[in-house]
Design a protein around this motif. Structure first.
Motif, PDB file in Angstrom:
ATOM      1  N   ARG A 119      -0.292  51.772  41.493  1.00  0.00           N
ATOM      2  CA  ARG A 119      -0.492  50.983  40.268  1.00  0.00           C
ATOM      3  C   ARG A 119      -0.956  49.559  40.558  1.00  0.00           C
ATOM      4  NH1 ARG A 119       3.415  54.387  40.040  1.00  0.00           N
ATOM      5  NH2 ARG A 119       5.192  53.059  40.328  1.00  0.00           N
ATOM      6  N   THR A 120      -1.973  49.440  41.394  1.00  0.00           N
ATOM      7  CA  THR A 120      -2.571  48.135  41.688  1.00  0.00           C
ATOM      8  C   THR A 120      -3.236  47.616  40.420  1.00  0.00           C
ATOM      9  OG1 THR A 120      -2.944  48.757  43.979  1.00  0.00           O
ATOM     10  CG2 THR A 120      -4.264  46.937  43.138  1.00  0.00           C
ATOM     11  N   SER A 121      -2.969  46.354  40.096  1.00  0.00           N
ATOM     12  CA  SER A 121      -3.506  45.803  38.855  1.00  0.00           C
ATOM     13  C   SER A 121      -4.341  44.546  39.057  1.00  0.00           C
ATOM     14  CB  SER A 121      -2.359  45.510  37.882  1.00  0.00           C
ATOM     15  OG  SER A 121      -1.399  44.666  38.483  1.00  0.00           O
TER      16      SER A 121
ATOM     17  N   PRO B 126       0.964  45.742  43.653  1.00  0.00           N
ATOM     18  CA  PRO B 126       0.318  45.143  42.497  1.00  0.00           C
ATOM     19  C   PRO B 126      -0.953  44.358  42.811  1.00  0.00           C
ATOM     20  CG  PRO B 126       2.374  44.022  43.002  1.00  0.00           C
ATOM     21  CD  PRO B 126       2.277  45.187  43.916  1.00  0.00           C
TER      22      PRO B 126
ATOM     23  N   HIS C  26       9.122  45.341  37.172  1.00  0.00           N
ATOM     24  CA  HIS C  26       9.397  46.682  37.693  1.00  0.00           C
ATOM     25  C   HIS C  26      10.342  46.584  38.892  1.00  0.00           C
ATOM     26  CE1 HIS C  26       6.083  48.053  35.172  1.00  0.00           C
ATOM     27  NE2 HIS C  26       5.396  47.040  35.640  1.00  0.00           N
TER      28      HIS C  26
ATOM     29  N   ARG D  36       5.076  50.250  44.429  1.00  0.00           N
ATOM     30  CA  ARG D  36       3.987  49.500  43.790  1.00  0.00           C
ATOM     31  C   ARG D  36       3.288  48.589  44.798  1.00  0.00           C
ATOM     32  NH1 ARG D  36       4.359  49.827  38.199  1.00  0.00           N
ATOM     33  NH2 ARG D  36       2.926  48.121  37.904  1.00  0.00           N
TER      34      ARG D  36
ATOM     35  N   HIS E   4       1.113  36.790  40.579  1.00  0.00           N
ATOM     36  CA  HIS E   4       0.958  38.094  39.925  1.00  0.00           C
ATOM     37  C   HIS E   4       1.929  39.112  40.517  1.00  0.00           C
ATOM     38  CE1 HIS E   4      -1.029  41.289  37.726  1.00  0.00           C
ATOM     39  NE2 HIS E   4      -0.972  42.011  38.835  1.00  0.00           N
ATOM     40  N   GLU E   5       2.049  39.115  41.832  1.00  0.00           N
ATOM     41  CA  GLU E   5       2.957  40.069  42.476  1.00  0.00           C
ATOM     42  C   GLU E   5       4.406  39.815  42.059  1.00  0.00           C
ATOM     43  OE1 GLU E   5       4.119  42.096  46.705  1.00  0.00           O
ATOM     44  OE2 GLU E   5       2.284  40.933  46.533  1.00  0.00           O
TER      45      GLU E   5
ATOM     46  N   ASP F 224       4.865  41.044  38.517  1.00  0.00           N
ATOM     47  CA  ASP F 224       4.881  42.506  38.488  1.00  0.00           C
ATOM     48  C   ASP F 224       6.208  43.037  39.011  1.00  0.00           C
ATOM     49  OD1 ASP F 224       4.301  45.254  40.036  1.00  0.00           O
ATOM     50  OD2 ASP F 224       2.905  45.063  38.344  1.00  0.00           O
ATOM     51  N   ARG F 225       6.687  42.479  40.097  1.00  0.00           N
ATOM     52  CA  ARG F 225       7.954  42.951  40.683  1.00  0.00           C
ATOM     53  C   ARG F 225       9.139  42.649  39.763  1.00  0.00           C
ATOM     54  NH1 ARG F 225       6.601  45.662  44.858  1.00  0.00           N
ATOM     55  NH2 ARG F 225       5.011  44.944  46.288  1.00  0.00           N
TER      56      ARG F 225
END
Length: 127
Positions: free
Chosen positions: A74-76, A26, A18, A24, A10-11, A14-15
């Motif tokens: 913006r932790t998701s 994430p 973005h 961030r 996930h990280e 996300d990276r």
């Protein structure tokens, strides 16, 4: 092991979406300590984020600090490992199990508030 792989995947995703946004965070990952209390769970979240936790801070103070950082960063995805350390047969265990839900609700309110503030016209106070 699988939970950390999920967090890593996930990280990385996300990276890649973005690039260059170093502010961030994430993924938030904690491990539930044995005989955890609600405050201990909140403190684990704070420790992951590098926030100071002193004996003077109550659970509300800790959760507000964690939510502020997670909203800004913006932790998701929140991953909680070792859930078997929570005993649901006691009142304390039920309160421990509710702590992540309290955090999520507070985070959702913070995100909605910040979205509303961004939509307000320049020079106008949001309602």
């Amino acid at each position: 092991m699988a939970i950390t792989q999920l967090g890593l995947a996930h990280e990385l995703l996300d990276r890649s979406r973005h690039p260059g946004d170093l502010g961030r965070i994430p993924v938030l990952y904690i491990t539930v300590p044995p005989a955890a209390t609600p405050r201990m769970i909140a403190a684990e979240f704070a420790r992951f984020l590098g926030l100071p936790v002193t004996a003077r801070f109550n659970i509300t103070d800790i959760i507000e600090a964690v939510v502020g950082v997670c909203t800004d960063a913006r932790t998701s995805l929140v991953l909680i490992d070792e859930l078997h350390n929570i005993s649901l047969t006691s009142r304390n265990g039920a309160e421990v199990a509710d702590t992540p839900q309290v955090l999520l609700r507070a985070h959702s309110r913070g995100v909605r508030l910040r979205q509303h503030q961004r939509r307000a016209a320049p020079g106008q106070r949001p309602r």
